[in-house]
Design a protein around this motif. Structure first.
Motif, PDB file in Angstrom:
ATOM      1  N   LYS A 251       0.826  -1.182   0.000  1.00  0.00           N
ATOM      2  CA  LYS A 251       0.000   0.000   0.000  1.00  0.00           C
ATOM      3  C   LYS A 251       0.875   1.252   0.000  1.00  0.00           C
ATOM      4  O   LYS A 251       1.966   1.253   0.538  1.00  0.00           O
ATOM      5  N   PRO A 252       0.380   2.362  -0.632  1.00  0.00           N
ATOM      6  CA  PRO A 252       1.235   3.555  -0.787  1.00  0.00           C
ATOM      7  C   PRO A 252       1.724   4.123   0.536  1.00  0.00           C
ATOM      8  O   PRO A 252       2.901   4.445   0.673  1.00  0.00           O
ATOM      9  N   TRP A 253       0.806   4.277   1.530  1.00  0.00           N
ATOM     10  CA  TRP A 253       1.235   4.946   2.752  1.00  0.00           C
ATOM     11  C   TRP A 253       2.278   4.148   3.531  1.00  0.00           C
ATOM     12  O   TRP A 253       3.297   4.723   3.942  1.00  0.00           O
ATOM     13  N   PRO A 254       2.078   2.825   3.801  1.00  0.00           N
ATOM     14  CA  PRO A 254       3.148   2.077   4.483  1.00  0.00           C
ATOM     15  C   PRO A 254       4.461   2.099   3.720  1.00  0.00           C
ATOM     16  O   PRO A 254       5.535   2.161   4.327  1.00  0.00           O
ATOM     17  N   PHE A 255       4.384   2.069   2.356  1.00  0.00           N
ATOM     18  CA  PHE A 255       5.604   2.129   1.556  1.00  0.00           C
ATOM     19  C   PHE A 255       6.317   3.456   1.767  1.00  0.00           C
ATOM     20  O   PHE A 255       7.532   3.500   1.998  1.00  0.00           O
ATOM     21  N   ALA A 256       5.561   4.570   1.690  1.00  0.00           N
ATOM     22  CA  ALA A 256       6.177   5.888   1.876  1.00  0.00           C
ATOM     23  C   ALA A 256       6.672   6.066   3.305  1.00  0.00           C
ATOM     24  O   ALA A 256       7.745   6.640   3.529  1.00  0.00           O
ATOM     25  N   ARG A 257       5.886   5.579   4.266  1.00  0.00           N
ATOM     26  CA  ARG A 257       6.293   5.727   5.670  1.00  0.00           C
ATOM     27  C   ARG A 257       7.588   4.972   5.934  1.00  0.00           C
ATOM     28  O   ARG A 257       8.503   5.498   6.598  1.00  0.00           O
ATOM     29  N   ARG A 258       7.688   3.737   5.421  1.00  0.00           N
ATOM     30  CA  ARG A 258       8.912   2.953   5.629  1.00  0.00           C
ATOM     31  C   ARG A 258      10.099   3.627   4.954  1.00  0.00           C
ATOM     32  O   ARG A 258      11.204   3.678   5.510  1.00  0.00           O
ATOM     33  N   GLY A 259       9.884   4.169   3.739  1.00  0.00           N
ATOM     34  CA  GLY A 259      10.975   4.842   3.045  1.00  0.00           C
ATOM     35  C   GLY A 259      11.431   6.096   3.753  1.00  0.00           C
ATOM     36  O   GLY A 259      12.633   6.337   3.907  1.00  0.00           O
ATOM     37  N   LEU A 260      10.488   6.922   4.197  1.00  0.00           N
ATOM     38  CA  LEU A 260      10.851   8.155   4.897  1.00  0.00           C
ATOM     39  C   LEU A 260      11.572   7.848   6.204  1.00  0.00           C
ATOM     40  O   LEU A 260      12.552   8.516   6.566  1.00  0.00           O
ATOM     41  N   LEU A 261      11.085   6.831   6.914  1.00  0.00           N
ATOM     42  CA  LEU A 261      11.745   6.452   8.159  1.00  0.00           C
ATOM     43  C   LEU A 261      13.163   5.960   7.905  1.00  0.00           C
ATOM     44  O   LEU A 261      14.096   6.284   8.662  1.00  0.00           O
ATOM     45  N   SER A 262      13.355   5.210   6.821  1.00  0.00           N
ATOM     46  CA  SER A 262      14.695   4.718   6.492  1.00  0.00           C
ATOM     47  C   SER A 262      15.616   5.853   6.098  1.00  0.00           C
ATOM     48  O   SER A 262      16.805   5.847   6.443  1.00  0.00           O
TER      49      SER A 262
ATOM     50  N   ILE B  96      11.871   9.585  -9.230  1.00  0.00           N
ATOM     51  CA  ILE B  96      13.069   9.696  -8.393  1.00  0.00           C
ATOM     52  C   ILE B  96      12.691   9.563  -6.916  1.00  0.00           C
ATOM     53  O   ILE B  96      13.356   8.857  -6.136  1.00  0.00           O
ATOM     54  N   THR B  97      11.616  10.222  -6.517  1.00  0.00           N
ATOM     55  CA  THR B  97      11.174  10.136  -5.112  1.00  0.00           C
ATOM     56  C   THR B  97      10.822   8.705  -4.735  1.00  0.00           C
ATOM     57  O   THR B  97      11.230   8.204  -3.677  1.00  0.00           O
ATOM     58  N   ALA B  98      10.067   8.028  -5.619  1.00  0.00           N
ATOM     59  CA  ALA B  98       9.698   6.640  -5.344  1.00  0.00           C
ATOM     60  C   ALA B  98      10.932   5.744  -5.292  1.00  0.00           C
ATOM     61  O   ALA B  98      11.019   4.836  -4.463  1.00  0.00           O
ATOM     62  N   GLY B  99      11.912   6.004  -6.168  1.00  0.00           N
ATOM     63  CA  GLY B  99      13.134   5.201  -6.154  1.00  0.00           C
ATOM     64  C   GLY B  99      13.918   5.367  -4.868  1.00  0.00           C
ATOM     65  O   GLY B  99      14.444   4.394  -4.315  1.00  0.00           O
ATOM     66  N   VAL B 100      13.983   6.608  -4.375  1.00  0.00           N
ATOM     67  CA  VAL B 100      14.689   6.843  -3.112  1.00  0.00           C
ATOM     68  C   VAL B 100      13.956   6.173  -1.951  1.00  0.00           C
ATOM     69  O   VAL B 100      14.578   5.547  -1.085  1.00  0.00           O
ATOM     70  N   LEU B 101      12.632   6.293  -1.919  1.00  0.00           N
ATOM     71  CA  LEU B 101      11.861   5.668  -0.843  1.00  0.00           C
ATOM     72  C   LEU B 101      11.999   4.153  -0.867  1.00  0.00           C
ATOM     73  O   LEU B 101      12.003   3.500   0.178  1.00  0.00           O
ATOM     74  N   TYR B 102      12.104   3.588  -2.074  1.00  0.00           N
ATOM     75  CA  TYR B 102      12.284   2.141  -2.170  1.00  0.00           C
ATOM     76  C   TYR B 102      13.706   1.726  -1.801  1.00  0.00           C
ATOM     77  O   TYR B 102      13.921   0.682  -1.168  1.00  0.00           O
ATOM     78  N   GLY B 103      14.689   2.529  -2.194  1.00  0.00           N
ATOM     79  CA  GLY B 103      16.083   2.146  -1.985  1.00  0.00           C
ATOM     80  C   GLY B 103      16.634   2.471  -0.614  1.00  0.00           C
ATOM     81  O   GLY B 103      17.631   1.882  -0.188  1.00  0.00           O
ATOM     82  N   ALA B 104      15.988   3.393   0.119  1.00  0.00           N
ATOM     83  CA  ALA B 104      16.506   3.789   1.429  1.00  0.00           C
ATOM     84  C   ALA B 104      16.601   2.621   2.409  1.00  0.00           C
ATOM     85  O   ALA B 104      17.610   2.484   3.117  1.00  0.00           O
ATOM     86  N   PRO B 105      15.593   1.734   2.504  1.00  0.00           N
ATOM     87  CA  PRO B 105      15.760   0.575   3.405  1.00  0.00           C
ATOM     88  C   PRO B 105      16.941  -0.301   3.027  1.00  0.00           C
ATOM     89  O   PRO B 105      17.589  -0.894   3.893  1.00  0.00           O
ATOM     90  N   TRP B 106      17.248  -0.388   1.722  1.00  0.00           N
ATOM     91  CA  TRP B 106      18.400  -1.188   1.295  1.00  0.00           C
ATOM     92  C   TRP B 106      19.709  -0.506   1.673  1.00  0.00           C
ATOM     93  O   TRP B 106      20.699  -1.178   2.005  1.00  0.00           O
ATOM     94  N   LEU B 107      19.731   0.828   1.619  1.00  0.00           N
ATOM     95  CA  LEU B 107      20.917   1.540   2.092  1.00  0.00           C
ATOM     96  C   LEU B 107      21.122   1.292   3.594  1.00  0.00           C
ATOM     97  O   LEU B 107      22.253   1.068   4.045  1.00  0.00           O
ATOM     98  N   LEU B 108      20.029   1.321   4.336  1.00  0.00           N
ATOM     99  CA  LEU B 108      20.113   1.064   5.773  1.00  0.00           C
ATOM    100  C   LEU B 108      20.586  -0.360   6.040  1.00  0.00           C
ATOM    101  O   LEU B 108      21.392  -0.613   6.942  1.00  0.00           O
ATOM    102  N   TRP B 109      20.097  -1.308   5.230  1.00  0.00           N
ATOM    103  CA  TRP B 109      20.530  -2.700   5.374  1.00  0.00           C
ATOM    104  C   TRP B 109      22.013  -2.850   5.027  1.00  0.00           C
ATOM    105  O   TRP B 109      22.745  -3.588   5.698  1.00  0.00           O
ATOM    106  N   ALA B 110      22.474  -2.160   3.968  1.00  0.00           N
ATOM    107  CA  ALA B 110      23.892  -2.225   3.593  1.00  0.00           C
ATOM    108  C   ALA B 110      24.774  -1.657   4.692  1.00  0.00           C
ATOM    109  O   ALA B 110      25.863  -2.199   4.981  1.00  0.00           O
ATOM    110  N   LEU B 111      24.315  -0.590   5.352  1.00  0.00           N
ATOM    111  CA  LEU B 111      25.083  -0.032   6.460  1.00  0.00           C
ATOM    112  C   LEU B 111      25.137  -1.017   7.627  1.00  0.00           C
ATOM    113  O   LEU B 111      26.175  -1.166   8.289  1.00  0.00           O
TER     114      LEU B 111
END
Length: 429
Positions: free
Chosen positions: A2-13, A175-190
């Protein structure tokens, strides 16, 4: 998703990457400087006191990062440090040597040095990419109304035709959607970088494994000795005493059978009753070693029979593709029994659930309730006993019991099942 959980998880990451990478950069720098200076001052004697204190701060910070890696990315990082030897108090050469000889001390320093630029890079990429995408969605269409002939940075020049005017926000949204999707992966890589240096090495893992097996073997030997003493005590005080009384009654009846047949008959009746009680005692002892219900009904059927004896409703469900070895069945049975007794006594719950499954060469059993939560496998608690029972089979116990509940205990035991079942008793119910 769903859009909101996806955006919320990305922003939090994004916020977490920036926090761990940029805001904690001064902590890395300060600890690096303190570590180098404290060890450099060893020749003057000050380092004997200063270095251990600095390393306590480094390890506390590293411990915090381990917890965040587990909470934010699900990456578990066990602490790799050698146990502190006796007499290694702060300021003593023994404590200083313990730190110097521990490879984890130097891996912590390497982690601090490498984590500073890596954290800054990760912490800058995510927020910058998010801001760049958002300004393409929000700001550029506004600028288009007041500016002409200006390059947007998206490869589009004002004035815009209708197609280009729509493409700019669309590119920004991508670009915004890509960053929101990729941010959890950046956090995982760290977190994986933290794992590579803050976790134990191969030798440390092997040494920890040897220590665990040694402790497990000791616990098993102690538990077996205690169990043997219990069986001996129960036999001596129960069945053995009744059998001795039985022999005495039969001897007295033998003496009276000619002179007083009525008294002899009464003694024989008492002997028969004593033999029944002795047999019941023996059956109870055998049931405590390996419940007969397991041999008759299997693990799921045995747990259902156990659930009927508890003062609260317990739902048992599961479907195993075969039968575990008898020792594993017995261990799971008694572990679940102890967990359900704890539920009935301490949880304050109104119901409990038991679920069994088999996946990837391991038997999983979960026990949950709707109680008040707060359960923890502290020393002396029932859960500590469950942990020791499972450890004898290389099993694990995970406890999820936040205050307010619910409580979920997950038991994992590696084992090989027998041939596929044919009994209907293991069907879900």
């Amino acid at each position: 998703m769903k859009p909101w959980p996806f955006a919320r998880r990305g922003l939090l990451s994004v916020a977490r990457v920036a926090f761990a990478g940029i805001l904690w950069l001064p902590v890395h720098i300060v600890l690096i400087v303190f570590t180098v200076v404290s060890f450099a001052l060893t020749a003057a004697g000050i380092g004997l006191v200063l270095a251990p204190l600095v390393q306590m701060m480094v390890r506390a910070y590293a411990g915090r990062r381990r917890r965040l890696a587990r909470e934010w990315s699900g990456v578990d990082i066990p602490p790799p440090y050698h146990p502190r030897p006796a007499g290694a108090f702060v300021g003593s050469p023994r404590r200083w040597m313990w730190l110097v000889r521990d490879p984890a001390t130097w891996r912590d320093l390497l982690w601090l040095v490498g984590g500073a630029p890596l954290g800054v890079a990760f912490g800058a990429v995510a927020p910058a990419g998010l801001l760049y995408g958002v300004q393409g969605v929000v700001l550029l269409p506004v600028i288009a109304n007041v500016v002409s002939g200006d390059d947007t940075g998206y490869g589009v020049t004002w004035p815009l035709n209708p197609i280009s005017y729509a493409s700019v926000p669309f590119q920004g949204a991508l670009i915004t959607a890509g960053v929101l999707y990729g941010a959890p992966w950046l956090l995982w890589a760290l977190a994986k970088y933290d794992h590579s240096l803050l976790g134990p090495t191969g030798k440390a893992v092997l040494a920890r494994r040897v220590d665990t097996l040694t402790q497990t073997r000791t616990d098993v030997v102690d538990a077996q000795a205690a169990e043997l003493r219990r069986i001996e005590r129960d036999l001596h005080d129960g069945a053995q005493a009744r059998i001795v009384a039985l022999g005495m009654s039969l001897g007295m009846a033998e003496d009276l059978v000619v002179h007083d047949p009525a008294a002899a008959q009464q003694l024989i009746a008492e002997a028969r009753e004593a033999s029944s009680l002795a047999l019941a005692e023996l059956r109870r002892l055998v049931r405590g070693i390996h419940p007969p219900v397991l041999a008759e009904r299997g693990l799921i059927g045995g747990l259902r029979a156990l659930a009927l004896t508890l003062p609260l409703p317990v739902v048992v469900e599961g479907d195993l593709p075969g039968r575990p070895p008898a020792p594993v069945e017995s261990a799971v049975y008694f572990a679940v029994a102890e967990a359900l007794v704890n539920v009935a006594k301490h949880s304050g719950g109104r119901a409990a659930w038991v679920s069994l499954s088999y996946l990837g060469g391991a038997l999983y059993c979960s026990v949950s309730d709707d109680g008040v939560g707060g359960a923890a496998p502290r020393a002396g608690s029932g859960l500590a006993g469950v942990e020791r029972r499972l450890a004898a089979f290389d099993g694990l116990l995970r406890v999820d019991s936040p205050p307010g509940g619910p409580t979920v205990l997950t038991m994992e035991l590696p084992c090989v099942l027998s041939s596929p079942k044919t009994s209907p008793s293991s069907a879900t119910g």
